[in-house]
Design a protein around this motif. Structure first.
Motif, mmCIF file in Angstrom:
data_model
loop_
_atom_site.group_PDB
_atom_site.id
_atom_site.type_symbol
_atom_site.label_atom_id
_atom_site.label_comp_id
_atom_site.label_asym_id
_atom_site.label_seq_id
_atom_site.Cartn_x
_atom_site.Cartn_y
_atom_site.Cartn_z
ATOM 1 N N LEU A 29 -0.394 -3.103 2.801
ATOM 2 C CA LEU A 29 -0.648 -4.527 2.638
ATOM 3 C C LEU A 29 0.335 -5.071 1.598
ATOM 4 O O LEU A 29 0.486 -4.501 0.522
ATOM 5 C CB LEU A 29 -2.089 -4.745 2.170
ATOM 6 C CG LEU A 29 -2.608 -6.167 2.135
ATOM 7 C CD1 LEU A 29 -2.505 -6.836 3.502
ATOM 8 C CD2 LEU A 29 -4.049 -6.189 1.663
ATOM 9 N N VAL A 30 1.014 -6.176 1.926
ATOM 10 C CA VAL A 30 2.073 -6.722 1.075
ATOM 11 C C VAL A 30 1.647 -8.063 0.493
ATOM 12 O O VAL A 30 1.159 -8.936 1.214
ATOM 13 C CB VAL A 30 3.383 -6.911 1.872
ATOM 14 C CG1 VAL A 30 4.474 -7.495 0.993
ATOM 15 C CG2 VAL A 30 3.835 -5.615 2.489
ATOM 16 N N TYR A 31 1.844 -8.200 -0.810
ATOM 17 C CA TYR A 31 1.652 -9.466 -1.508
ATOM 18 C C TYR A 31 3.000 -9.871 -2.086
ATOM 19 O O TYR A 31 3.652 -9.077 -2.763
ATOM 20 C CB TYR A 31 0.643 -9.324 -2.649
ATOM 21 C CG TYR A 31 -0.748 -8.986 -2.183
ATOM 22 C CD1 TYR A 31 -1.680 -9.989 -1.945
ATOM 23 C CD2 TYR A 31 -1.139 -7.669 -1.984
ATOM 24 C CE1 TYR A 31 -2.960 -9.685 -1.522
ATOM 25 C CE2 TYR A 31 -2.414 -7.358 -1.564
ATOM 26 C CZ TYR A 31 -3.321 -8.367 -1.340
ATOM 27 O OH TYR A 31 -4.585 -8.061 -0.920
ATOM 28 N N ASP A 34 1.919 -12.852 -5.367
ATOM 29 C CA ASP A 34 0.445 -12.885 -5.307
ATOM 30 C C ASP A 34 -0.116 -13.578 -4.069
ATOM 31 O O ASP A 34 -1.275 -13.969 -4.038
ATOM 32 C CB ASP A 34 -0.142 -13.524 -6.573
ATOM 33 C CG ASP A 34 0.033 -12.628 -7.783
ATOM 34 O OD1 ASP A 34 -0.034 -11.393 -7.620
ATOM 35 O OD2 ASP A 34 0.252 -13.149 -8.891
ATOM 36 N N GLU A 35 0.679 -13.710 -3.034
ATOM 37 C CA GLU A 35 0.197 -14.264 -1.770
ATOM 38 C C GLU A 35 0.311 -13.189 -0.694
ATOM 39 O O GLU A 35 1.380 -12.637 -0.464
ATOM 40 C CB GLU A 35 1.039 -15.476 -1.374
ATOM 41 C CG GLU A 35 0.564 -16.135 -0.102
ATOM 42 C CD GLU A 35 1.420 -17.338 0.278
ATOM 43 O OE1 GLU A 35 1.628 -17.533 1.493
ATOM 44 O OE2 GLU A 35 1.876 -18.058 -0.619
ATOM 45 N N GLU A 36 -0.814 -12.895 -0.035
ATOM 46 C CA GLU A 36 -0.805 -11.884 1.018
ATOM 47 C C GLU A 36 0.049 -12.369 2.183
ATOM 48 O O GLU A 36 -0.153 -13.463 2.702
ATOM 49 C CB GLU A 36 -2.235 -11.612 1.495
ATOM 50 C CG GLU A 36 -2.328 -10.510 2.516
ATOM 51 C CD GLU A 36 -3.760 -10.247 2.964
ATOM 52 O OE1 GLU A 36 -3.935 -9.959 4.159
ATOM 53 O OE2 GLU A 36 -4.688 -10.341 2.137
ATOM 54 N N ARG A 39 1.182 -6.793 6.691
ATOM 55 C CA ARG A 39 1.318 -5.342 6.536
ATOM 56 C C ARG A 39 2.709 -4.920 6.979
ATOM 57 O O ARG A 39 3.275 -5.487 7.897
ATOM 58 C CB ARG A 39 0.254 -4.609 7.353
ATOM 59 C CG ARG A 39 -1.148 -4.873 6.821
ATOM 60 C CD ARG A 39 -2.167 -3.944 7.450
ATOM 61 N NE ARG A 39 -3.466 -4.140 6.857
ATOM 62 C CZ ARG A 39 -3.897 -3.513 5.772
ATOM 63 N NH1 ARG A 39 -3.127 -2.639 5.175
ATOM 64 N NH2 ARG A 39 -5.099 -3.745 5.286
ATOM 65 N N ARG A 55 3.860 -6.659 -4.418
ATOM 66 C CA ARG A 55 2.785 -5.682 -4.613
ATOM 67 C C ARG A 55 2.427 -5.103 -3.257
ATOM 68 O O ARG A 55 2.268 -5.834 -2.287
ATOM 69 C CB ARG A 55 1.568 -6.362 -5.247
ATOM 70 C CG ARG A 55 0.473 -5.361 -5.603
ATOM 71 C CD ARG A 55 -0.662 -6.018 -6.369
ATOM 72 N NE ARG A 55 -1.590 -6.651 -5.444
ATOM 73 C CZ ARG A 55 -2.045 -7.873 -5.560
ATOM 74 N NH1 ARG A 55 -1.652 -8.653 -6.530
ATOM 75 N NH2 ARG A 55 -2.904 -8.363 -4.681
ATOM 76 N N LEU A 56 2.330 -3.771 -3.198
ATOM 77 C CA LEU A 56 1.934 -3.092 -1.971
ATOM 78 C C LEU A 56 0.695 -2.251 -2.255
ATOM 79 O O LEU A 56 0.603 -1.608 -3.300
ATOM 80 C CB LEU A 56 3.048 -2.185 -1.447
ATOM 81 C CG LEU A 56 4.182 -2.873 -0.706
ATOM 82 C CD1 LEU A 56 5.186 -3.452 -1.667
ATOM 83 C CD2 LEU A 56 4.851 -1.921 0.230
ATOM 84 N N GLU A 57 -0.222 -2.244 -1.292
ATOM 85 C CA GLU A 57 -1.442 -1.443 -1.392
ATOM 86 C C GLU A 57 -1.674 -0.727 -0.075
ATOM 87 O O GLU A 57 -1.528 -1.330 0.991
ATOM 88 C CB GLU A 57 -2.646 -2.338 -1.710
ATOM 89 C CG GLU A 57 -2.550 -3.042 -3.030
ATOM 90 C CD GLU A 57 -3.705 -4.007 -3.272
ATOM 91 O OE1 GLU A 57 -4.555 -4.184 -2.360
ATOM 92 O OE2 GLU A 57 -3.758 -4.593 -4.358
#
Length: 125
Positions: A29-31, A34-36, A39, A55-57
């Motif tokens: 998941l990529v932000y 801070d906005e999604e 993927r 940010r990646l999760e």
């Protein structure tokens, strides 16, 4: 002559700016700032050059935070940018790849030993 000018006016356009974000593992998941945005692999349009917070999760992987710079090509600098915007087919495609680390499981023996030490320190007080 009029037809030629009209055709030229409709074929000019703005520059297409895209960032393609990939990761290992795929499907993170990529932000972006801070906005999604989706993927990985994901392609995102952007307007401004500069530094972006990424940010990646992903399940089973440590979250990844990074700053990545969208660098403008030479033809996007003044005064060349005035002409670049008017030409048809202008493209800026950036590719950013991120390698995520597997989330390490806590060492159970070390955790048990730490709990014993805490229990002993509390009972002594």
């Amino acid at each position: 002559m009029v037809l030629c000018v009209t055709a030229c006016a409709f074929t000019t356009g703005c520059v297409e700016r895209l960032i393609m974000i990939t990761s290992e593992p795929s499907g993170a998941l990529v932000y972006l700032n801070d906005e999604e945005v989706g993927r990985t692999p994901v392609t995102v349009p952007f307007t401004y050059y500069g530094t972006y917070d990424v940010r990646l999760e992903a399940e089973g992987y440590a979250p990844l935070w990074a700053k990545h710079k969208a660098q403008a090509p030479w033809w996007e600098a003044p005064p060349a940018d005035l002409f670049a915007e008017a030409l048809p087919g202008g493209k800026v495609h950036l590719e950013w790849h991120f390698q995520m680390d597997v989330r390490s499981a806590p060492d159970e023996l070390a955790l048990i030993e730490r709990a014993r030490q805490l229990r002993t320190s509390v009972s002594e007080q």
